[in-house]
Write a protein that holds these residues in place. Structure first.
Motif, PDB file in Angstrom:
ATOM      1  N   GLY A 344     -30.350  13.581  17.828  1.00 27.87           N
ATOM      2  CA  GLY A 344     -29.168  13.402  16.860  1.00 27.87           C
ATOM      3  C   GLY A 344     -27.756  13.394  17.717  1.00 27.87           C
ATOM      4  N   VAL A 345     -27.779  14.208  18.869  1.00 24.39           N
ATOM      5  CA  VAL A 345     -26.740  14.407  19.849  1.00 24.39           C
ATOM      6  C   VAL A 345     -27.321  14.258  21.286  1.00 24.39           C
ATOM      7  N   ASP A 346     -26.354  14.061  22.072  1.00 21.44           N
ATOM      8  CA  ASP A 346     -26.713  14.230  23.578  1.00 21.44           C
ATOM      9  C   ASP A 346     -27.320  15.656  24.048  1.00 21.44           C
ATOM     10  N   PHE A 347     -28.063  15.587  24.859  1.00 16.22           N
ATOM     11  CA  PHE A 347     -28.676  16.685  25.512  1.00 16.22           C
ATOM     12  C   PHE A 347     -28.524  16.582  26.845  1.00 16.22           C
ATOM     13  N   PRO A 348     -27.307  17.200  27.384  1.00 12.97           N
ATOM     14  CA  PRO A 348     -27.031  16.736  28.765  1.00 12.97           C
ATOM     15  C   PRO A 348     -27.541  17.721  29.741  1.00 12.97           C
ATOM     16  N   LYS A 349     -28.196  18.891  29.229  1.00 12.44           N
ATOM     17  CA  LYS A 349     -28.546  19.907  30.273  1.00 12.44           C
ATOM     18  C   LYS A 349     -29.666  19.268  31.299  1.00 12.44           C
ATOM     19  N   PRO A 350     -29.518  19.146  32.305  1.00 17.03           N
ATOM     20  CA  PRO A 350     -30.613  18.665  33.395  1.00 17.03           C
ATOM     21  C   PRO A 350     -31.720  19.920  33.495  1.00 17.03           C
ATOM     22  N   ASN A 351     -32.701  19.526  33.823  1.00 17.98           N
ATOM     23  CA  ASN A 351     -33.855  20.547  33.916  1.00 17.98           C
ATOM     24  C   ASN A 351     -34.996  20.076  34.794  1.00 17.98           C
ATOM     25  N   PRO A 352     -35.483  20.737  35.881  1.00 24.25           N
ATOM     26  CA  PRO A 352     -36.610  20.329  36.861  1.00 24.25           C
ATOM     27  C   PRO A 352     -37.826  20.401  35.969  1.00 24.25           C
ATOM     28  N   PHE A 353     -37.998  21.373  35.074  1.00 27.54           N
ATOM     29  CA  PHE A 353     -39.314  21.438  34.213  1.00 27.54           C
ATOM     30  C   PHE A 353     -39.188  21.048  32.867  1.00 27.54           C
ATOM     31  N   MET A 354     -40.141  20.769  32.110  1.00 23.89           N
ATOM     32  CA  MET A 354     -40.371  20.133  30.850  1.00 23.89           C
ATOM     33  C   MET A 354     -39.842  21.239  29.974  1.00 23.89           C
ATOM     34  N   ARG A 355     -38.653  20.958  29.158  1.00 20.97           N
ATOM     35  CA  ARG A 355     -38.133  21.723  28.198  1.00 20.97           C
ATOM     36  C   ARG A 355     -38.596  21.566  26.612  1.00 20.97           C
ATOM     37  N   PHE A 356     -38.651  22.679  26.301  1.00 18.47           N
ATOM     38  CA  PHE A 356     -38.871  22.905  24.629  1.00 18.47           C
ATOM     39  C   PHE A 356     -37.594  23.356  23.929  1.00 18.47           C
ATOM     40  N   VAL A 357     -36.782  22.418  23.280  1.00 15.23           N
ATOM     41  CA  VAL A 357     -35.646  23.030  22.700  1.00 15.23           C
ATOM     42  C   VAL A 357     -35.830  23.167  21.218  1.00 15.23           C
ATOM     43  N   ARG A 358     -35.412  24.417  20.789  1.00 11.34           N
ATOM     44  CA  ARG A 358     -35.577  24.553  19.462  1.00 11.34           C
ATOM     45  C   ARG A 358     -34.568  23.611  18.355  1.00 11.34           C
ATOM     46  N   ALA A 359     -35.297  23.277  17.413  1.00 12.42           N
ATOM     47  CA  ALA A 359     -34.341  22.084  16.901  1.00 12.42           C
ATOM     48  C   ALA A 359     -34.903  22.172  15.250  1.00 12.42           C
ATOM     49  N   LYS A 360     -33.780  21.402  14.607  1.00  8.31           N
ATOM     50  CA  LYS A 360     -33.990  21.258  13.215  1.00  8.31           C
ATOM     51  C   LYS A 360     -34.223  19.587  13.018  1.00  8.31           C
ATOM     52  N   LEU A 361     -35.328  19.270  12.293  1.00  5.69           N
ATOM     53  CA  LEU A 361     -35.687  17.933  12.233  1.00  5.69           C
ATOM     54  C   LEU A 361     -35.295  17.726  10.918  1.00  5.69           C
ATOM     55  N   VAL A 362     -34.781  16.654  10.602  1.00  3.09           N
ATOM     56  CA  VAL A 362     -34.140  16.172   9.472  1.00  3.09           C
ATOM     57  C   VAL A 362     -34.730  14.820   9.125  1.00  3.09           C
ATOM     58  N   ASP A 363     -35.033  14.803   7.797  1.00  2.82           N
ATOM     59  CA  ASP A 363     -35.528  13.398   7.320  1.00  2.82           C
ATOM     60  C   ASP A 363     -34.492  12.384   6.896  1.00  2.82           C
ATOM     61  N   GLU A 364     -34.394  11.363   7.894  1.00  2.00           N
ATOM     62  CA  GLU A 364     -33.349  10.380   7.306  1.00  2.00           C
ATOM     63  C   GLU A 364     -34.107   9.476   6.391  1.00  2.00           C
ATOM     64  N   GLY A 365     -34.571   9.707   5.388  1.00  3.55           N
ATOM     65  CA  GLY A 365     -35.470   8.601   4.691  1.00  3.55           C
ATOM     66  C   GLY A 365     -36.570   7.779   5.275  1.00  3.55           C
ATOM     67  N   GLY A 366     -37.645   8.670   5.733  1.00  2.00           N
ATOM     68  CA  GLY A 366     -38.832   8.113   6.037  1.00  2.00           C
ATOM     69  C   GLY A 366     -38.825   7.827   7.789  1.00  2.00           C
ATOM     70  N   SER A 367     -37.702   8.018   8.272  1.00  2.43           N
ATOM     71  CA  SER A 367     -37.654   8.437   9.771  1.00  2.43           C
ATOM     72  C   SER A 367     -36.940   9.639   9.957  1.00  2.43           C
ATOM     73  N   ALA A 368     -37.162  10.264  11.260  1.00  2.00           N
ATOM     74  CA  ALA A 368     -36.614  11.598  11.544  1.00  2.00           C
ATOM     75  C   ALA A 368     -35.478  11.738  12.777  1.00  2.00           C
TER      76      ALA A 368
END
Lengths: 429, 429
Positions: A344-368
């Motif tokens: 839903g927004v840019d996530f500009p933070k670069p990262n050498p490792f796999m990142r797990f970002v705590r997030a809010k998933l929102v249903d936009e009428g059948g797609s997320a």
């Protein structure tokens, strides 16, 4: 001196953990208590459903052939020779020109082959006898629920490892499972380490924080299907820690510690694992947060050193502990459910490792669509209360842009994934 | 004689039910038992998080200005004058040229304004004193977690009615909620009617079926957040039924009956409601399955006559009972979660009423497809065990085609919908 640790890719780390199976017994419990447990055996239909041909409506059981010439102008008349309540059986013969009053769910008399709904007939009494008039023809098999049409005897209904939700409960009751075979809950112990930790009941003190991780993990254990057992907070004294870990291990299938896994002077977990001669599967994972997550096995027990940072601890649990608990419950989808969503927004933070970002998933009428929740720092506790998903961003030096399709792991879904660690590549639709 | 009933549109029926609120008290329970309950009060931060400036890493607290000229070629040297374990406080002054060893989570000394990670320094000892070498400049505020950066005192954290998942538990622990204010579970009684019902423990008998609905509803009540209380199966004797309903009403907030709501001769629920002088909100809904669903109120209690058919009973519960239970728990999203999905197959069955089709929702990589589960008959019990959604098809005379986008109600989601009953119109994308 600083110990050098080699970070393991996340999928490899999960794979290493999953090789270790915690074997769990079956227990039989009353059906009223079986909700949210996992079946320990396949359930096979031992009889047809319905067990006999039955009426889906209130009405009259008839012989269809008798109505062939019925019409509005020339209704046909049948004599009602009896009545069948649900649960009773009509033992007499039914001949041509006759009908039987039948209730919803009752067994169709042997001689009848159709049911006319109550609303469609005209009833009258003549000379102490009851009659009905029918104004249209009915075909053989009209309005009959046939024996076995829902389920035939011998059908495999639900398999071992199925999560028991109300629809499964209905099935268990139908097939007489007053007692249900479920997987015993693996006992998962929790120990918090760190002299900065105040008990949840204590007032705040300078330099100290309340112990939130232990209660969070206890809740995660319950949610994953385990039985949580809290062993309290340890001080920074090594021998006390060691003894407490030994004591806890005598009571649990899996032991979780939080804190004390870094390379600081008071981080005793590595030394404790060494002292126990535990087999350390890994002590560094190529991920953020939670890179210091340590997992070890000791015969058939698992010992986890989860980070002391709330979000790192949370993620470490969901990636490495949850699937082991779910495996013990025979779940075929032990991992967090993986799906995809629009960033839903840019996530500009670069990262050498796999990142797990705590997030809010929102249903936009059948797609997320998915939005990072609050502050993305591993110490953040408030972002966890808003989050219902983790965005999975593969390691790389660049950030990710709005509207890319990214992988997400869903935190509040009962149903999990088989193996979510393939093809994690964000892309534009 | 057949009573004429006027079917009420589904949304109107739900609206009528929702006007009746079951008022529920607050109880305080230990945090370890609060998982999956609902908060009865807003939770407000009574202190900053972090409560002080702290170090996110193991390393050394320094004065950033001292490092301005540091470089690989010309490292600067600082004397280490002490050590701060997590949970302790450094009381002495730190001057230019000095540093303090600091552990993850410990409070930054008053005089320091940056932290250097352990890995980035070279340590040595000289004349009994400890020194570190730093090879690059650090800026003021580097590697400091600031007081209140996660949450400021006074921030509203989670609101009344929030479902307590592990992230919320972490927050509650952080703010010292050893006891948590939660909504008391409304007590929901269940009575099954019908002389065709065998107890779950009895062997099958001709014409009879096992009582699966009661156990299914008990599970649904638990899942919706209520406390389920089973009052057993009633026979077809009117007076016995009436007395049992009266007895049950003295112990519950909400009473559910299953079976006995049709227009058959043994369907006593309407007569019982009349005898009790209950206010019948409706006794027919324009829906399939479950059209005979009856709801009545009696002062502040609700009485439900759910269908005796398993799927009709299931749907009636989810549409009309679940939101009332969730309302009592202060949930702001009391209804089943509504979403949209691609219809995976043709659904040609025409229907004058709104239809709820038990279905399996499948994630197709961020968008959803939905397939009817098993046999779509209201008596079917096996289709319920596979279903994780209900397809909502508005009333109309025609069927629906594959690839239309249809509304779905999700059965296994903790999070619900505010008011799902608007704009239910299938369309092509």
């Amino acid at each position: 001196m600083v110990e050098k640790r080699t970070p393991l890719p996340v999928a490899d780390a999960v794979h290493k953990v999953m090789k270790h199976q915690t074997s769990i017994d079956t227990e039989w419990i009353p059906i009223e208590e079986a909700s949210e447990r996992f079946l320990a055996e396949d359930i096979v239909a031992d009889h047809d459903v319905p067990p006999f041909n039955k009426s889906p409506y209130d009405g009259f059981a008839i012989i269809a052939d008798n109505t062939t010439n019925a019409s509005r102008e020339h209704p046909i008349t049948l004599e009602v020779i009896g009545e069948i309540g649900a649960g009773s059986v009509f033992e007499n013969n039914v001949g041509n020109g006759q009908a039987v009053r039948i209730m919803t769910g009752a067994k169709i008399p042997e001689d009848c082959d159709a049911v006319v709904m109550l609303e469609l007939v005209q009833e009258h009494t003549d000379n102490g006898k009851n009659f009905i008039e029918i104004k249209r023809p009915f075909k053989q098999h009209d309005n009959i629920s046939f024996q076995g049409e829902d389920t035939e005897k011998g059908t495999s209904l639900v398999s071992k490892g199925t999560y028991i939700h109300p629809g499964v409960t209905a099935l268990l009751a139908t097939f007489g499972y007053a007692q249900v075979p479920v997987a015993k809950k693996p006992v998962v112990g929790v120990i918090a380490t760190g002299s900065e930790l105040l008990d949840i009941k204590e007032p705040l003190q300078p330099g100290k924080i309340r112990n939130s991780n232990a209660y969070m993990i206890l809740a995660q254990v319950q949610k994953a299907g385990g039985e949580a057992k809290y062993f309290g907070t340890l001080s920074d004294d090594f021998d006390t820690c060691l003894q407490a870990v030994k004591d806890a291990l005598s009571e649990v299938d899996i032991l979780l510690t939080t804190g004390g896994v870094s390379v600081g002077d008071y981080d005793y977990i590595p030394a404790i694992l060494k002292n126990l001669k535990a087999d350390v599967l890994f002590n560094k994972v190529a991920m953020r947060p939670g890179s210091v997550t340590t997992v070890a096995s000791l015969e058939d027990q698992m010992i986890y050193g989860l980070s002391g940072n709330p979000s790192a601890c949370y993620v470490g649990f969901e990636l490495f502990v949850r699937p082991i608990i779910q495996n013990a419950l025979h779940s075929s989808t032990p991992h967090l459910r993986k799906s995809k969503a629009r960033l839903g927004v840019d996530f500009p933070k670069p990262n050498p490792f796999m990142r797990f970002v705590r997030a809010k998933l929102v249903d936009e009428g059948g797609s997320a669509a998915v939005f990072p929740a609050g502050l993305d720092k591993s110490g953040s506790v408030t972002s966890l209360s808003d989050a219902n998903a983790l965005i999975v961003l593969p390691g790389g030096t660049r950030g990710y842009q709005q509207d890319m399709i990214v992988d997400v792991l869903l935190l509040n879904e009962g149903e999990g994934s088989e193996w979510p660690w393939e093809n994690i590549v964000p892309y534009y639709k």
